[in-house]
Enzyme design. Structure first.
Site, short mmCIF file in Angstrom:
data_model
loop_
_atom_site.label_atom_id
_atom_site.label_comp_id
_atom_site.label_asym_id
_atom_site.label_seq_id
_atom_site.Cartn_x
_atom_site.Cartn_y
_atom_site.Cartn_z
N ASP A 30 -22.44 52.65 -16.44
CA ASP A 30 -22.44 52.56 -14.70
C ASP A 30 -21.00 51.59 -14.62
O ASP A 30 -20.88 50.56 -15.05
CB ASP A 30 -23.58 51.58 -14.73
CG ASP A 30 -23.64 51.11 -13.02
OD1 ASP A 30 -22.53 51.32 -12.37
OD2 ASP A 30 -24.57 50.49 -12.74
N HIS A 145 -25.06 35.54 -6.15
CA HIS A 145 -25.31 36.54 -5.02
C HIS A 145 -26.87 37.02 -4.99
O HIS A 145 -27.26 37.69 -4.07
CB HIS A 145 -24.57 38.11 -5.49
CG HIS A 145 -23.26 37.93 -5.61
ND1 HIS A 145 -22.26 37.74 -4.48
CD2 HIS A 145 -22.32 38.04 -6.49
CE1 HIS A 145 -21.05 37.71 -5.02
NE2 HIS A 145 -21.05 37.94 -6.17
#
Length: 340
Positions: A30, A145
């Site tokens: 990824d 986050h």
């Protein structure tokens, strides 16, 4: 400065690190997530050893954050989802990870995230109990986050937000300053405290007129908090890359520090991302590791020196580990280096 030095030397600097947090890793390809590697922790720790800083710190063991502690910020659905990933195979992990923006699960991610929370709270306890003056927690996955109900941007549980809620609950604190010098906006932290006047949140971040991730309107300078929390959220969006030491110092002198001294916090928490440092592929900024010594030194003048530095991002291993060392040296009371 001498006063801060003597306090720091008298009561020491905590270091919280647990090698197990390096077991959280990406199992498939990824390109978005492949920079969040275990070596971020291990190379920072090796660097601290090489500079003989580990032996000068007070070692504080990590522990797992409890479910109750995680629920101070996150929903029970989010906790249960994270818990369920422990027994998943790679295919299932990949599928669940795909539900979130820039996040990956490993079978050990939940355990590592709980250690990251617990390590952060151990640091808060060590500082608030007077066992040490200040300290640093080297943790991953990072936290700033992550939101009440979602993993996001490499973050599963919001370590610093949980620490602020925990400090209010356990120690009755009424004013906590969170300084987020990571190069990304910690929108998760902003959402948690945007209506809360007891937490002053400051974030500078690469923004580029909302083009840079997480590309949110609410990362701009005009997001100042809501309701009772209005005025307690400070965003400083950088609309271009290449910011250097003088830009960072100017932001502290002219924006953060005047407000921080007026707010008069009882505890300072740093969301300490070093992707805002030179060489980092995410930030593309030019601030050298020395600047983090200066930023740390300024924050040591607040809250009687009660300062907890918690690792967030940082993806250029050399820049990251040098900056971590500069931060810890300053916490230990070493003189700050000359800055270019």
């Amino acid at each position: 400065f001498c006063f801060v030095l003597s306090v720091a030397m008298a009561s020491g600097t905590a270091l919280v690190y647990d090698e197990e947090m390096t077991t959280h890793k990406l199992l498939w390809s990824d390109p978005v997530c492949d920079i969040e590697v275990p070596e971020r922790l291990s190379s920072s720790y090796e660097h601290l050893k090489r500079y003989r800083l580990v032996e000068r710190c007070v070692r504080v063991p990590a522990r797992e954050g409890s479910e109750e502690e995680i629920l101070l910020v996150h929903s029970s659905e989010h906790l249960e989802m994270a818990k369920s990933t422990q027994t998943m195979n790679e295919e299932e992990l990949k599928r669940v990870s795909g539900n979130y923006d820039a996040f990956f699960f490993h079978p050990n991610t939940y355990r590592c995230a709980r250690l990251a929370v617990g390590a952060t709270l151990q640091l808060v306890d060590a500082v608030m109990s007077g066992k040490v003056c200040n300290g640093m927690a080297l943790v991953r996955p990072p936290g700033h986050h992550s939101q009440r109900n979602a993993a996001n941007g490499f973050c599963l549980f919001n370590n610093v937000a949980i620490a602020a809620e925990y400090a209010k609950l356990e120690y009755g604190l009424q004013r906590i300053l969170i300084v987020d010098w990571d190069v990304h906006h910690g929108q998760g932290t902003q959402y948690v405290f945007e209506e809360d006047p007891s937490v002053l949140y400051f974030s500078w971040h690469r923004y580029e007129h909302q083009e840079f991730w997480p590309s949110l309107k609410e990362s701009d300078y005009d997001a100042v908090g809501l309701g009772r929390g209005k005025g307690f959220n400070i965003n400083l969006p950088w609309n271009k890359v290449g910011m250097g030491n003088s830009d960072y110092l100017a932001a502290f002198f002219h924006v953060l520090l005047p407000m921080a001294f007026e707010f008069d916090p009882e505890l300072v928490l740093v969301s300490s991302g070093y992707d805002s440092g030179i060489g980092d592929p995410e930030g593309q900024m030019n601030a050298t590791p020395e600047v983090f010594a200066h930023l740390t030194h300024f924050l040591m003048q607040l809250a009687n020196g009660k300062l907890c530095v918690i690792l967030e991002g940082g993806y250029h291993l050399k820049s990251l580990s040098e900056s971590v060392c500069m931060t810890v040296k300053t916490l230990l009371g070493d003189p700050v280096p000359q800055i270019t």
